[in-house]
Design an enzyme around this catalytic site. Structure first.
Site, PDB file in Angstrom:
ATOM      1  N   ARG A  60       0.834  -1.214   0.000  1.00 31.68           N
ATOM      2  CA  ARG A  60       0.000   0.000   0.000  1.00 31.68           C
ATOM      3  C   ARG A  60       0.862   1.255   0.000  1.00 31.68           C
ATOM      4  NH1 ARG A  60      -5.164   1.619   1.322  1.00 31.68           N
ATOM      5  NH2 ARG A  60      -5.383   3.550   2.511  1.00 31.68           N
ATOM      6  N   HIS A  64       0.811   4.318  -2.685  1.00 30.94           N
ATOM      7  CA  HIS A  64       0.542   5.700  -2.290  1.00 30.94           C
ATOM      8  C   HIS A  64       1.715   6.613  -2.632  1.00 30.94           C
ATOM      9  CE1 HIS A  64      -3.198   5.563   0.419  1.00 30.94           C
ATOM     10  NE2 HIS A  64      -3.187   4.464  -0.325  1.00 30.94           N
ATOM     11  N   ASP A  72       8.941   8.421  -5.686  1.00 32.13           N
ATOM     12  CA  ASP A  72      10.127   9.188  -5.276  1.00 32.13           C
ATOM     13  C   ASP A  72      10.392   9.142  -3.776  1.00 32.13           C
ATOM     14  OD1 ASP A  72       8.028  10.721  -4.356  1.00 32.13           O
ATOM     15  OD2 ASP A  72       8.815  12.623  -5.090  1.00 32.13           O
ATOM     16  N   ASN A  92      -3.592   9.080   3.924  1.00 32.72           N
ATOM     17  CA  ASN A  92      -2.443   8.310   4.415  1.00 32.72           C
ATOM     18  C   ASN A  92      -2.413   8.113   5.924  1.00 32.72           C
ATOM     19  OD1 ASN A  92      -1.435   8.101   1.791  1.00 32.72           O
ATOM     20  ND2 ASN A  92      -0.286  10.007   1.961  1.00 32.72           N
ATOM     21  N   HIS A 192      -6.174  -5.694  -2.669  1.00 33.90           N
ATOM     22  CA  HIS A 192      -7.136  -5.690  -1.568  1.00 33.90           C
ATOM     23  C   HIS A 192      -7.355  -7.080  -1.002  1.00 33.90           C
ATOM     24  CE1 HIS A 192      -9.158  -1.686  -3.040  1.00 33.90           C
ATOM     25  NE2 HIS A 192      -7.928  -1.522  -2.592  1.00 33.90           N
ATOM     26  N   THR A 258     -10.083 -14.879   2.574  1.00 37.30           N
ATOM     27  CA  THR A 258      -8.726 -15.264   3.008  1.00 37.30           C
ATOM     28  C   THR A 258      -7.904 -13.984   3.177  1.00 37.30           C
ATOM     29  OG1 THR A 258      -8.117 -15.562   0.674  1.00 37.30           O
ATOM     30  CG2 THR A 258      -8.730 -17.544   1.901  1.00 37.30           C
TER      31      THR A 258
END
Length: 359
Positions: A60, A64, A72, A92, A192, A258
């Protein structure tokens, strides 16, 4: 040789040389820090052994990072008294975590190869290793990213992160803006299959656009009709109304089947109205997207192979390379600049402020 031929020859030489200096390469650290990828892998594996939540967190975090200003490492920079950083923007915070894992990898790399391996590359390696640790395909990560010097949670840059309430058209447009296809979007949505989400992302606490449980527009009972009735009942038991106010850290698994395995059960869930977010359910409202979902339900192996390719592609979004950016010594802190260097970075069109990758 005529001036014209001389000019054409020089142009050809420069054309040949520039891409080589700016592209990402597999094995980028082979000579400068041969153990770089091993150090990152071992650090992530050790952290994962203590807490399996590390894997979805690294994947994740890489996503992001790449969707805001490019890949970067800017999402790793800490907020200061004079600047609210990306990591503290609403999309975030508090959803991103385990920044300490990147810190540990960076510390080990600085001890072995000081000033060589970028934080952006560490994050790309860590995401790859997290996929492998949970049952996904490992893949080669082209490296050579440089670290950016700008991280802002207040300049609307985080609007590039697709929120969990987008419809099919909005999702496609959001990924297309990053040169990613509809297939890339559906493939990467499969991340996800790991991890958790805060109630606010699907129960609409403080954001009715995200609400699937209590205030869904046009629904007599306030529940999204695209959500399985039994699943909605379960989610309401986890995230009661106003849970964000009284229990802001309450979370639910994104894959109810799962939740800790990197497998295709996310797509099985989506196909059976068990997708947690509006954006998950949206994959069934577009013929192309639904066909991909159905394909990945049938073939886990095909999805895993495509996921690896799409991760590599995502990892190339607006990268800084060559002499752009810097190699941060501490992933949380921008390196101090000399007066001359600072003047260069303040100049209009500097790559630090445009975020444009070398081509």
């Amino acid at each position: 040789m005529s001036d014209k031929r001389c000019f054409l020859g020089l142009a050809t030489l420069l054309t040949a040389l520039l891409p080589a200096a700016s592209r990402l390469d597999v094995g980028f650290y082979k000579k400068t820090c041969p153990s770089a990828e091993t150090i990152v892998q071992q650090t992530v594996a050790a952290a994962f052994g203590n807490n399996s939540g590390v894997a979805p967190a690294m994947i994740r975090m890489h996503f992001h990072d790449c969707f805001v200003r490019g890949c970067d490492g800017s999402v790793l920079i800490d907020t200061t008294a004079s600047n609210k950083a990306e990591k503290d923007a609403v999309p975030n915070n508090p959803s991103l975590r385990f920044f300490n894992v990147v810190d540990s990898a960076k510390a080990a790399l600085e001890a072995q190869c000081p000033g060589v391996v970028s934080c952006a590359d560490i994050l790309a390696f860590a995401a790859r290793d997290s996929v492998a640790l949970t049952g996904g395909n490992s893949y080669q990560v082209p490296a050579g990213r440089r670290d950016g010097r700008v991280s802002s949670g207040t300049d609307n840059s985080t609007r590039d992160l697709p929120p969990p309430f987008l419809n099919a058209t909005q999702l496609a447009d959001s990924f297309a803006a990053k040169n990613l296809t509809v297939e890339d979007m559906v493939v990467l949505s499969g991340a996800h299959t790991l991890g958790v989400s805060h109630c606010s992302s699907f129960a609409g606490v403080g954001n009715n656009l995200a609400d699937r449980l209590y205030n869904f527009s046009g629904s007599p009972d306030g529940v999204d009709p695209a959500l399985s009735e039994a699943y909605a009942f379960l989610l309401k038991s986890i995230c009661p109304a106003n849970s964000g106010q009284f229990f802001p850290n309450t979370t639910a698994f994104m894959d109810v089947i799962t939740p800790t395995a990197f497998d295709n059960r996310y797509y099985v869930g989506v196909a059976n109205n068990l997708g947690l977010f509006k954006s998950d359910a949206a994959l069934l409202t577009n013929a192309t997207m639904k066909a991909l979902v159905d394909d990945f339900v049938r073939s886990e192996g095909r999805w895993k192979a495509k996921f690896a390719r799409s991760m590599v592609k995502m990892g190339e979004i607006q990268v800084l390379t060559g002499t752009q950016g810097e190699i941060r010594r501490n992933c949380r802190i921008i390196n101090p600049l000399s007066a001359a260097t600072a003047k260069h970075h303040d100049e209009p069109g500097s790559s630090e402020f445009t975020g444009v990758a070398a081509t």
